[in-house]
Design an enzyme around this catalytic site. Structure first.
Site, PDB file in Angstrom:
ATOM      1  N   THR A 101       0.895  -8.720  60.106  1.00  0.00           N
ATOM      2  CA  THR A 101       1.365  -8.336  61.664  1.00  0.00           C
ATOM      3  C   THR A 101       0.675  -8.941  62.755  1.00  0.00           C
ATOM      4  O   THR A 101      -0.645  -8.595  62.933  1.00  0.00           O
ATOM      5  CB  THR A 101       1.720  -6.901  61.610  1.00  0.00           C
ATOM      6  OG1 THR A 101       2.415  -6.534  60.631  1.00  0.00           O
ATOM      7  CG2 THR A 101       2.383  -6.509  63.158  1.00  0.00           C
ATOM      8  N   SER A 102       1.167  -9.482  63.968  1.00  0.00           N
ATOM      9  CA  SER A 102       0.549  -9.976  64.930  1.00  0.00           C
ATOM     10  C   SER A 102      -0.650 -10.860  64.590  1.00  0.00           C
ATOM     11  O   SER A 102      -0.410 -11.964  64.173  1.00  0.00           O
ATOM     12  CB  SER A 102       0.077  -8.858  65.901  1.00  0.00           C
ATOM     13  OG  SER A 102      -0.580  -9.027  67.056  1.00  0.00           O
ATOM     14  N   SER A 103      -1.862 -10.548  64.817  1.00  0.00           N
ATOM     15  CA  SER A 103      -3.142 -11.368  64.525  1.00  0.00           C
ATOM     16  C   SER A 103      -3.162 -11.703  63.298  1.00  0.00           C
ATOM     17  O   SER A 103      -3.586 -12.534  62.612  1.00  0.00           O
ATOM     18  CB  SER A 103      -4.442 -10.682  64.886  1.00  0.00           C
ATOM     19  OG  SER A 103      -5.497 -11.557  64.739  1.00  0.00           O
TER      20      SER A 103
END
EC number: 3.1.1.72
Length: 304
Positions: A146-148
């Site tokens: 998720t995300s990074s």
């Protein structure tokens, strides 16, 4: 006196052996456990693992990569993968970023290169260790984040395509989009984050393929999730990431096979370019897009 020194030396030896055994103890089934000795770890990435009590023979592996400010513990607690592991018998690897703020290095040349000595190299070594330790099925290794962690998912799929059968990226950017010309580790790239790094499928594919120069083997199929109202990693990154993998797989980005509306959630749209690439754009959803655990199991082949 000599006898006392002899006894002390025996006790010290026994203590050191016990400490070594404790430091190298096997992960406890049914608990998130840290592994400290898994081979080369060039960037000191933390290695946490969940081995289910109901471990399958030749188990599959899911690598689950946390977001900025996250930890292995937070991603273990906040995602459904460990619970599913008890049902399906797979192992979950939870890497932990070594940096302040706990984003991942998706910017340096080392992490963007196969066996380059960066974060990606450390995570790949965790996979190798787990395969060897548990006789895991090397053909059923998957990566998500998720995300990074989604950024790193795309990087892992590009730098180690030989390791993974499939990947799922929740709210990330294309592999190489955060590249630092100054070769700085863990560097934020506002141009990319704000959706201003726009290119062609062919160019994005070249960037991904250059991360493992000369590789001609199979590549992991990819599923890309993003919210249309993401104000952290702008939604243009969804389109650029889909361009990248469409280019890698040789799909015509402008002519997908199918678009399924209200799938897998009302208001979300799934675009299918082929068996190796799907994109899901969540209308009105921000950066904190919800993991679709049941859909992940389907993409990874645990359910149909």
């Amino acid at each position: 006196m000599v006898k006392l020194q002899y006894l002390l030396s025996i006790l010290l030896y026994a203590y050191s052996c016990t400490a070594l055994m404790l430091d190298r103890r096997d992960p406890t089934p049914g608990q998130l456990s840290q592994v400290t000795d898994f081979g080369d770890n060039p960037t000191n990435v933390g290695f946490y693992i969940y081995v289910p009590q109901n471990l399958a023979s030749n188990p599959a592996i899911i690598v689950a990569i946390h977001y900025c400010t996250g930890t292995a513990q937070a991603y273990y607690s906040g995602t459904p993968y460990a619970q599913y592991a008890e049902t399906y018998g797979f192992i979950v690897i939870y890497p932990e970023s070594p940096y302040s703020g706990t984003c991942w290095d998706v910017s340096s040349q080392s992490t963007l290169t196969h066996n380059g000595g960066g974060n990606s190299n450390s995570i790949a070594n965790m996979v190798d260790w787990t395969i060897n330790q548990y006789n895991a099925d090397a053909s059923r290794v998957y990566v998500t984040g998720t995300s990074s962690g989604a950024m790193m998912t795309n990087v892992m799929a590009a730098t180690y395509p030989n390791l993974f059968a499939a990947g799922i990226a929740y709210a990330g950017v294309p592999a190489g989009c955060f590249y630092s010309e100054a070769n700085v580790e863990d560097q934020w790239n506002s141009t990319c984050a704000q959706g201003q790094s726009i290119s062609t499928p062919e160019h994005w594919a070249q960037i991904a393929q250059a991360m493992y120069s000369g590789y001609e083997g199979s590549r992991p199929k990819m599923q890309i999730y993003h919210g249309s109202a993401d104000a952290t990693l702008y939604p243009q990154n969804y389109y650029e990431t889909c361009k990248q993998w469409a280019g890698v797989f040789g799909y015509n980005y402008d002519s997908p096979q199918e678009v399924q509306n209200d799938t897998p959630v009302a208001g979300w749209a799934k675009t299918i370019w082929g068996e190796n690439l799907q994109g899901i754009l969540a209308d009105g959803v921000g950066h904190n897009i919800q993991i679709q655990g049941e859909e992940d199991l389907k993409w990874f082949g645990f359910t149909s």
